[in-house]
Design an enzyme around this catalytic site. Structure first.
Site, mmCIF file in Angstrom:
data_model
loop_
_atom_site.group_PDB
_atom_site.id
_atom_site.type_symbol
_atom_site.label_atom_id
_atom_site.label_comp_id
_atom_site.label_asym_id
_atom_site.label_seq_id
_atom_site.Cartn_x
_atom_site.Cartn_y
_atom_site.Cartn_z
ATOM 1 N N GLY A 181 3.561 -60.293 -40.696
ATOM 2 C CA GLY A 181 2.377 -59.441 -40.549
ATOM 3 C C GLY A 181 2.199 -58.467 -41.696
ATOM 4 O O GLY A 181 1.597 -57.407 -41.533
ATOM 5 N N GLU A 224 10.290 -61.042 -55.414
ATOM 6 C CA GLU A 224 9.527 -62.164 -55.961
ATOM 7 C C GLU A 224 8.601 -61.652 -57.043
ATOM 8 O O GLU A 224 8.172 -60.500 -56.995
ATOM 9 C CB GLU A 224 8.629 -62.773 -54.869
ATOM 10 C CG GLU A 224 9.253 -63.851 -54.056
ATOM 11 C CD GLU A 224 8.302 -64.426 -53.010
ATOM 12 O OE1 GLU A 224 8.796 -65.185 -52.187
ATOM 13 O OE2 GLU A 224 7.098 -64.108 -52.991
ATOM 14 N N HIS A 267 -4.524 -67.865 -50.877
ATOM 15 C CA HIS A 267 -3.579 -68.186 -49.810
ATOM 16 C C HIS A 267 -3.998 -69.555 -49.269
ATOM 17 O O HIS A 267 -5.054 -69.691 -48.646
ATOM 18 C CB HIS A 267 -3.633 -67.131 -48.699
ATOM 19 C CG HIS A 267 -2.788 -67.478 -47.506
ATOM 20 N ND1 HIS A 267 -1.664 -66.764 -47.160
ATOM 21 C CD2 HIS A 267 -2.892 -68.476 -46.597
ATOM 22 C CE1 HIS A 267 -1.117 -67.314 -46.089
ATOM 23 N NE2 HIS A 267 -1.849 -68.351 -45.718
ATOM 24 N N LYS A 298 -5.624 -62.067 -41.884
ATOM 25 C CA LYS A 298 -6.705 -63.001 -42.197
ATOM 26 C C LYS A 298 -7.972 -62.677 -41.394
ATOM 27 O O LYS A 298 -7.889 -62.302 -40.232
ATOM 28 C CB LYS A 298 -6.246 -64.423 -41.861
ATOM 29 C CG LYS A 298 -5.048 -64.844 -42.695
ATOM 30 C CD LYS A 298 -4.321 -66.030 -42.087
ATOM 31 C CE LYS A 298 -3.058 -66.337 -42.859
ATOM 32 N NZ LYS A 298 -2.143 -67.234 -42.122
ATOM 33 N N GLU A 341 3.036 -72.280 -45.912
ATOM 34 C CA GLU A 341 2.140 -71.385 -46.650
ATOM 35 C C GLU A 341 2.498 -71.341 -48.136
ATOM 36 O O GLU A 341 3.676 -71.229 -48.488
ATOM 37 C CB GLU A 341 2.218 -69.963 -46.076
ATOM 38 C CG GLU A 341 1.716 -69.860 -44.654
ATOM 39 C CD GLU A 341 1.536 -68.412 -44.186
ATOM 40 O OE1 GLU A 341 0.787 -68.206 -43.223
ATOM 41 O OE2 GLU A 341 2.150 -67.489 -44.769
ATOM 42 N N ASN A 374 5.435 -71.120 -40.989
ATOM 43 C CA ASN A 374 5.187 -70.616 -39.640
ATOM 44 C C ASN A 374 5.509 -71.723 -38.655
ATOM 45 O O ASN A 374 4.992 -72.830 -38.762
ATOM 46 C CB ASN A 374 3.733 -70.174 -39.484
ATOM 47 C CG ASN A 374 3.470 -68.914 -40.277
ATOM 48 O OD1 ASN A 374 4.264 -67.980 -40.262
ATOM 49 N ND2 ASN A 374 2.380 -68.891 -41.004
ATOM 50 N N ARG A 419 4.885 -72.101 -35.451
ATOM 51 C CA ARG A 419 4.127 -71.987 -34.191
ATOM 52 C C ARG A 419 2.720 -72.529 -34.413
ATOM 53 O O ARG A 419 2.347 -72.862 -35.531
ATOM 54 C CB ARG A 419 4.008 -70.504 -33.822
ATOM 55 C CG ARG A 419 3.349 -69.724 -34.963
ATOM 56 C CD ARG A 419 2.904 -68.332 -34.597
ATOM 57 N NE ARG A 419 1.988 -67.841 -35.607
ATOM 58 C CZ ARG A 419 2.319 -67.306 -36.758
ATOM 59 N NH1 ARG A 419 3.586 -67.198 -37.094
ATOM 60 N NH2 ARG A 419 1.408 -66.891 -37.615
HETATM 61 P P1 ADP Z 1 3.905 -62.064 -43.805
HETATM 62 O O1 ADP Z 1 4.849 -63.007 -43.120
HETATM 63 O O2 ADP Z 1 4.275 -60.639 -43.643
HETATM 64 O O3 ADP Z 1 2.465 -62.348 -43.502
HETATM 65 P P2 ADP Z 1 3.776 -63.567 -46.297
HETATM 66 O O4 ADP Z 1 4.990 -63.919 -47.086
HETATM 67 O O5 ADP Z 1 3.167 -64.673 -45.510
HETATM 68 O O6 ADP Z 1 4.116 -62.312 -45.373
HETATM 69 O O7 ADP Z 1 2.686 -62.970 -47.250
HETATM 70 C C1 ADP Z 1 1.481 -62.391 -46.751
HETATM 71 C C2 ADP Z 1 0.421 -62.391 -47.850
HETATM 72 O O8 ADP Z 1 0.887 -61.686 -49.001
HETATM 73 C C3 ADP Z 1 0.053 -63.775 -48.351
HETATM 74 O O9 ADP Z 1 -1.025 -64.311 -47.632
HETATM 75 C C4 ADP Z 1 -0.352 -63.524 -49.768
HETATM 76 O O10 ADP Z 1 -1.709 -63.137 -49.801
HETATM 77 C C5 ADP Z 1 0.495 -62.342 -50.181
HETATM 78 N N1 ADP Z 1 1.697 -62.756 -50.949
HETATM 79 C C6 ADP Z 1 2.886 -63.151 -50.484
HETATM 80 N N2 ADP Z 1 3.753 -63.428 -51.467
HETATM 81 C C7 ADP Z 1 3.094 -63.199 -52.619
HETATM 82 C C8 ADP Z 1 3.449 -63.259 -54.027
HETATM 83 N N3 ADP Z 1 4.675 -63.601 -54.436
HETATM 84 N N4 ADP Z 1 2.499 -62.918 -54.914
HETATM 85 C C9 ADP Z 1 1.273 -62.547 -54.516
HETATM 86 N N5 ADP Z 1 0.892 -62.447 -53.253
HETATM 87 C C10 ADP Z 1 1.788 -62.771 -52.304
#
Ligand code: ADP
Length: 449
Positions: free
Chosen positions: A164, A200, A208, A237, A275, A290, A292
Site C-alpha cells: 500500500g 532500489e 505501472h 490506483k 507487477e 500479488n 490474491r
Molecule cells: P506497494 O506494495 O507498497 O504497493 P510496490 O512495490 O508495488 O509497493 O510499488 C508501488 C508503486 O511505487 C508502483 O506502482 C510504482 O508506481 C512505484 N514504484 C515501485 N518501485 C519503483 C521503482 N523502483 N522506481 C519507480 N517507481 C517505483
C-alpha cells in the site's frame, strides 16, 4: 467441486464471490461484523454469521473466529478476497491445518512472495529482470549510501514487508538518503512490525504494468495480458486499463512469458499478478507479486472473457486451467474507474449506469449507510469497447449516468479525468497525478470535482 465456501471479506468483492458461487452451484457462508449486518453480501449469501464488532481487528481479521465459523458450517474452502487476510500466510496455514482449502496459493508461497526482498532475489535467480539495487537487505545508512552510489541517484528505499505504498521513500542525493532511510524504516516498523529495508534505483516516471497470470496445481501457467495502472494517487490506483497503450505486441509477449516464468519459479498456483515498472526505453523490471485476486481484475475479465474468480475456485479444487495459452485472446479495450467515498453517510438515492459494455461492481443500494470503518471504495465502473476511444466514450457516458446522493465521491473527478488530454492520448505514467495536481486542486477548490 466444493459444496460450501466461506467468504472472509465484505463489500463488493464478497458480492463478486457470492455471485460466482451461485453460478457454480456452490453454497456460501458470509462472516460479517455488526457494522455490515444490513449489507448485500449478508442478504445474498446462503448463510451468514456475525463474528464481531465493526473494528476489523475484532472481526474480519479474527482468524480463529473465521476458522471456527467455517468448521461449524461445514465449509470446504475459504475465499479471502483482497485485503484483510488474503495475503496472510499464517491464516492460510491455519486453514490447511484445519482441513479447509484456502482459495489462493499455499501458505509457503504467500510467505515467499510477501517478503519483497526475498521475492526479488528469487526473481533475479530466475532471470526475471529486477530493478538494480541492493543484493539483499540493507541494515545501515552507510550500506544504503554504498548501494546508491553504485546504482546512481535517485533511489527508492523500500520495506521488505511493505504494501500500500507504506515504508517507501525516495532519495535524490546522499544528503536526503539518511533522512529518507530513517523515515521509511520507522514507518515500516509502525505499519508492519518489521523494518527490514532494501534499496532500489528509482525508475523515473515509469508505467505501472502488471500481468495477470493463472496457474493450476498441475504445473500449467498462463498469462492473460496486462493492466496499465499508472494513474495513481499516493500509490493508490484510480484507473486501470487493458491493453496498455504503451506496450508493443512483441514486448507484451515477452513480458507475458517472463511473468509465466516468474510464477513457475515461485511454484505458484491460483490467480496472481506480476507487477513491473516500465521505463520510457521499454526496459521493464519486476517489483512484486500479488498473491490474491485484485481490485482491478474485471478489466482482464472483460477483454479475455475469462471469469477469474471461477478459475481461482476451480484451481483450489484441484482442477486444471480451463484454457491453454493459445486459447486466450485479448478482445477490444477495457477501462475501470474506482469510485471512492469522500464522506460517510446514508445513501438517499442511487442510480448505476448500465447498457452495452458497462459493468458496475458494487455493494451499494439506496438506504445503505457508508461507514468510516473500512476501505472507502464504493463502486467500480468498468467499460469495454472495440477500441480504446469507444471505451473512453462509453466511460464518459457511464459516469454521466452514475448518480449517488447522500455521500461525497470522486465520481466527478473521474469524469473530468476522461477528458484530460494526456489521458486521451494515452501519454501518461505514474507521474500523472503530480503533473496535474495544480489543475486538480483548482477543480477541487471550485467544487467541480
Ligand atoms: P506497494 O506494495 O507498497 O504497493 P510496490 O512495490 O508495488 O509497493 O510499488 C508501488 C508503486 O511505487 C508502483 O506502482 C510504482 O508506481 C512505484 N514504484 C515501485 N518501485 C519503483 C521503482 N523502483 N522506481 C519507480 N517507481 C517505483
Amino acid at each position: 467441486m466444493f459444496k460450501r465456501i466461506l467468504i472472509a471479506n465484505r463489500g463488493e468483492i464478497a458480492l463478486r464471490i457470492i455471485r460466482c458461487c451461485r453460478e457454480m452451484d456452490i453454497e456460501t457462508v458470509i462472516v460479517y461484523s455488526t457494522a455490515d449486518e444490513e449489507s448485500l453480501p449478508v442478504m445474498m449469501a446462503t448463510h451468514s454469521i456475525c463474528i464481531g464488532p465493526a473494528k476489523a481487528s475484532e472481526s474480519y481479521l479474527k482468524e480463529e473466529a473465521i476458522i471456527e465459523a467455517a468448521k461449524k458450517m461445514g465449509c470446504d474452502a475459504i475465499h479471502p478476497g483482497y485485503g484483510f487476510l488474503s495475503e496472510n500466510a499464517g491464516f492460510a496455514r491455519k486453514c490447511e491445518q484445519n482441513g479447509i482449502i484456502f482459495i489462493g496459493p499455499s501458505a509457503d508461497i504467500i510467505e515467499r512472495m510477501g517478503d519483497k526482498q526475498a521475492a526479488r532475489e528469487l526473481m533475479r535467480q530466475s532471470k526475471v529482470p529486477t530493478v538494480p539495487g541492493s543484493k539483499g537487505l540493507v541494515a545501515t545508512i552507510e550500506e544504503a549510501v554504498e548501494v546508491a552510489e553504485e546504482v546512481g541517484y535517485p533511489v527508492l528505499i523500500k520495506a521488505s514487508a511493505g504494501g500500500g505504498g507504506k515504508g517507501m521513500r525516495r532519495a535524490y542525493s546522499k544528503e536526503e538518503l539518511a533522512q529518507a532511510f530513517e523515515t521509511a524504516k520507522a514507518e515500516a516498523k509502525a505499519a508492519f512490525g518489521d523494518d527490514s529495508m532494501y534499496v532500489e534505483k528509482l525508475i523515473v516516471n515509469p508505467h505501472h504494468i502488471e500481468f495477470q497470470i493463472l496457474a493450476d496445481k498441475h504445473g500449467n501457467v498462463t498469462y492473460l495480458g496486462e493492466r496499465d495502472c499508472s494513474i495513481q494517487r499516493r500509490n493508490q490506483k484510480l484507473l486501470e486499463e487493458s491493453p496498455s497503450w504503451v506496450l508493443k505486441p512483441k514486448l507484451r509477449e515477452e513480458m507475458g512469458e517472463v511473468a509465466v516464468r516468474a510464477a513457475k519459479a515461485a511454484g505458484y498456483y491460483s490467480a496472481g499478478t506480476i507487477e513491473f515498472v516500465l521505463d520510457n526505453d521499454d526496459n521493464y523490471y519486476f517489483i512484486e507479486m500479488n498473491t490474491r485476486i485484485q481490485v482491478e481484475h474485471p478489466v482482464t475479465e472483460l477483454i479475455t472473457g475469462i471469469d477469474l474468480v471461477r478459475e481461482q475456485i476451480r484451481i483450489a479444487a484441484g482442477m486444471k486451467l480451463s484454457h491453454t495459452q493459445d486459447e486466450i485472446s485479448l478482445q477490444g479495450h477495457a477501462i475501470e474507474c474506482r469510485i471512492n467515498a469522500e464522506s460517510v453517510g446514508k445513501i438517499s438515492f442511487l442510480h448505476f449506469p448500465a447498457g452495452a459494455g458497462v459493468r458496475v461492481d458494487s455493494h451499494l443500494y439506496t438506504g445503505y449507510e457508508v461507514s468510516p470503518f473500512y476501505d472507502s471504495m464504493l463502486a467500480k465502473v468498468i467499460v469495454t469497447g472495440s477500441t480504446r476511444l469507444e471505451a473512453i466514450r462509453r466511460m464518459r457516458r457511464a459516469l454521466e449516468e452514475f448518480t449517488i446522493e447522500g455521500v461525497q465521491t470522486n465520481a466527478d473527478f473521474m469524469y473530468l479525468l476522461t477528458y484530460n488530454t494526456d489521458f486521451i492520448k494515452g501519454s501518461y505514467d505514474t507521474s500523472f497525478w503530480d503533473k496535474h495536481s495544480d489543475t486538480i486542486r483548482e477543480w477541487q477548490k471550485k467544487g467541480s470535482a
